[in-house]
Design a protein around this motif. Structure first.
Motif, PDB file in Angstrom:
ATOM      1  N   ASN A  20       0.811  -1.226   0.000  1.00 53.58           N
ATOM      2  CA  ASN A  20       0.000   0.000   0.000  1.00 53.58           C
ATOM      3  C   ASN A  20       0.842   1.272   0.000  1.00 53.58           C
ATOM      4  O   ASN A  20       0.333   2.342  -0.329  1.00 53.58           O
ATOM      5  CB  ASN A  20      -0.948   0.025   1.192  1.00 53.58           C
ATOM      6  N   LYS A  21       2.108   1.188   0.364  1.00 59.05           N
ATOM      7  CA  LYS A  21       2.974   2.366   0.443  1.00 59.05           C
ATOM      8  C   LYS A  21       3.653   2.688  -0.890  1.00 59.05           C
ATOM      9  O   LYS A  21       4.391   3.669  -0.983  1.00 59.05           O
ATOM     10  CB  LYS A  21       4.038   2.164   1.519  1.00 59.05           C
ATOM     11  N   PHE A  22       3.414   1.870  -1.909  1.00 57.38           N
ATOM     12  CA  PHE A  22       4.075   2.030  -3.201  1.00 57.38           C
ATOM     13  C   PHE A  22       3.029   1.953  -4.309  1.00 57.38           C
ATOM     14  O   PHE A  22       1.924   1.465  -4.090  1.00 57.38           O
ATOM     15  CB  PHE A  22       5.155   0.947  -3.371  1.00 57.38           C
ATOM     16  N   PRO A  23       3.370   2.435  -5.508  1.00 58.05           N
ATOM     17  CA  PRO A  23       2.399   2.358  -6.611  1.00 58.05           C
ATOM     18  C   PRO A  23       1.937   0.915  -6.856  1.00 58.05           C
ATOM     19  O   PRO A  23       2.711  -0.027  -6.726  1.00 58.05           O
ATOM     20  CB  PRO A  23       3.187   2.894  -7.809  1.00 58.05           C
ATOM     21  N   VAL A  24       0.668   0.783  -7.200  1.00 57.04           N
ATOM     22  CA  VAL A  24       0.105  -0.529  -7.504  1.00 57.04           C
ATOM     23  C   VAL A  24       0.721  -1.032  -8.809  1.00 57.04           C
ATOM     24  O   VAL A  24       0.806  -0.297  -9.791  1.00 57.04           O
ATOM     25  CB  VAL A  24      -1.430  -0.455  -7.634  1.00 57.04           C
ATOM     26  N   THR A  25       1.158  -2.258  -8.807  1.00 53.90           N
ATOM     27  CA  THR A  25       1.776  -2.828 -10.005  1.00 53.90           C
ATOM     28  C   THR A  25       0.717  -3.412 -10.945  1.00 53.90           C
ATOM     29  O   THR A  25      -0.419  -3.691 -10.549  1.00 53.90           O
ATOM     30  CB  THR A  25       2.800  -3.906  -9.629  1.00 53.90           C
ATOM     31  N   ASP A  26       1.137  -3.609 -12.183  1.00 49.75           N
ATOM     32  CA  ASP A  26       0.230  -4.045 -13.248  1.00 49.75           C
ATOM     33  C   ASP A  26      -0.442  -5.381 -12.991  1.00 49.75           C
ATOM     34  O   ASP A  26      -1.578  -5.605 -13.411  1.00 49.75           O
ATOM     35  CB  ASP A  26       0.993  -4.135 -14.578  1.00 49.75           C
ATOM     36  N   VAL A  27       0.236  -6.281 -12.318  1.00 51.41           N
ATOM     37  CA  VAL A  27      -0.307  -7.631 -12.154  1.00 51.41           C
ATOM     38  C   VAL A  27      -1.664  -7.606 -11.443  1.00 51.41           C
ATOM     39  O   VAL A  27      -2.524  -8.445 -11.712  1.00 51.41           O
ATOM     40  CB  VAL A  27       0.684  -8.564 -11.424  1.00 51.41           C
ATOM     41  N   PHE A  28      -1.883  -6.608 -10.575  1.00 52.95           N
ATOM     42  CA  PHE A  28      -3.130  -6.573  -9.809  1.00 52.95           C
ATOM     43  C   PHE A  28      -4.345  -6.230 -10.666  1.00 52.95           C
ATOM     44  O   PHE A  28      -5.481  -6.377 -10.223  1.00 52.95           O
ATOM     45  CB  PHE A  28      -2.988  -5.639  -8.605  1.00 52.95           C
ATOM     46  N   SER A  29      -4.117  -5.829 -11.909  1.00 48.86           N
ATOM     47  CA  SER A  29      -5.214  -5.625 -12.863  1.00 48.86           C
ATOM     48  C   SER A  29      -5.601  -6.932 -13.542  1.00 48.86           C
ATOM     49  O   SER A  29      -6.542  -6.965 -14.331  1.00 48.86           O
ATOM     50  CB  SER A  29      -4.805  -4.617 -13.941  1.00 48.86           C
ATOM     51  N   HIS A  30      -4.851  -7.983 -13.251  1.00 49.55           N
ATOM     52  CA  HIS A  30      -5.049  -9.259 -13.951  1.00 49.55           C
ATOM     53  C   HIS A  30      -5.187 -10.416 -12.968  1.00 49.55           C
ATOM     54  O   HIS A  30      -4.596 -11.486 -13.168  1.00 49.55           O
ATOM     55  CB  HIS A  30      -3.872  -9.511 -14.890  1.00 49.55           C
ATOM     56  N   ARG A  95       6.835  -6.146 -12.418  1.00 53.82           N
ATOM     57  CA  ARG A  95       5.489  -5.573 -12.503  1.00 53.82           C
ATOM     58  C   ARG A  95       4.541  -6.309 -11.563  1.00 53.82           C
ATOM     59  O   ARG A  95       3.333  -6.257 -11.710  1.00 53.82           O
ATOM     60  CB  ARG A  95       5.005  -5.629 -13.948  1.00 53.82           C
ATOM     61  N   THR A  96       5.128  -6.994 -10.556  1.00 59.72           N
ATOM     62  CA  THR A  96       4.356  -7.685  -9.525  1.00 59.72           C
ATOM     63  C   THR A  96       4.631  -7.042  -8.171  1.00 59.72           C
ATOM     64  O   THR A  96       3.711  -6.585  -7.500  1.00 59.72           O
ATOM     65  CB  THR A  96       4.692  -9.187  -9.517  1.00 59.72           C
ATOM     66  N   VAL A  97       5.883  -6.998  -7.750  1.00 52.66           N
ATOM     67  CA  VAL A  97       6.300  -6.243  -6.561  1.00 52.66           C
ATOM     68  C   VAL A  97       7.071  -5.038  -7.089  1.00 52.66           C
ATOM     69  O   VAL A  97       8.042  -5.200  -7.836  1.00 52.66           O
ATOM     70  CB  VAL A  97       7.188  -7.088  -5.619  1.00 52.66           C
ATOM     71  N   HIS A  98       6.640  -3.847  -6.723  1.00 54.63           N
ATOM     72  CA  HIS A  98       7.263  -2.637  -7.262  1.00 54.63           C
ATOM     73  C   HIS A  98       8.753  -2.607  -6.921  1.00 54.63           C
ATOM     74  O   HIS A  98       9.129  -2.834  -5.761  1.00 54.63           O
ATOM     75  CB  HIS A  98       6.564  -1.392  -6.698  1.00 54.63           C
TER      76      HIS A  98
END
Length: 140
Positions: A20-30, A95-98
């Motif tokens: 939550n302290k970092f930008p959300v990575t792309d994988v969470f859209s999938h 693109r999973t863990v920032h």
């Protein structure tokens, strides 16, 4: 301890509180949550293992483990990196863990840090690099 493109929460944190302290990575859209598990959708494998060939990505997707839906909100007893020497491989194209979270974790644990242009799975895309770091840790 060797951390590879990892989360490393402290005893009063969860993996989700770190994320939550970092930008959300792309994988969470999938991803999709069903049957108490988090399932990576086929398009998500590109975020998870984008530097592998298409054929290898298909194998990763077909064989990946769907973790428990509450995994990222669980706490664990003990924090190994506080008492053990640590090494950390930062996957700069993760693109999973920032990657900024990986760098933060490595710095906080005062780890010997090694960066590689890799997706979340450098152990698959750069196995020689990963084994060299593991050997260095074992020999230290």
């Amino acid at each position: 301890m060797v951390y590879i493109a990892a989360l490393a929460p402290d005893s009063d944190e969860t993996s989700q509180s770190q994320l939550n302290k970092f930008p959300v990575t792309d994988v969470f859209s999938h991803i999709e949550v069903a049957d108490g598990r988090v399932w990576m959708l086929p398009k998500g494998v590109e975020c998870f293992a984008g530097d592998l060939s298409e054929q290898e990505q298909k194998v990763v997707w077909a064989t990946h483990f769907a973790p428990a839906a509450d995994l990222l909100n669980q706490t664990v007893d003990g924090t190994a990196w506080k008492t053990k020497p640590s090494w950390f491989i930062v996957a700069t194209n993760d693109r999973t863990v920032h990657p900024d979270l990986e760098r933060f974790a490595a710095k906080r644990m005062d780890a010997s840090t090694h960066a590689i242009d890799s997706s979340h799975v450098p152990m698959l895309s750069h196995p020689k690099f990963v084994i060299d770091v593991i050997r260095a840790a074992a020999n230290a």
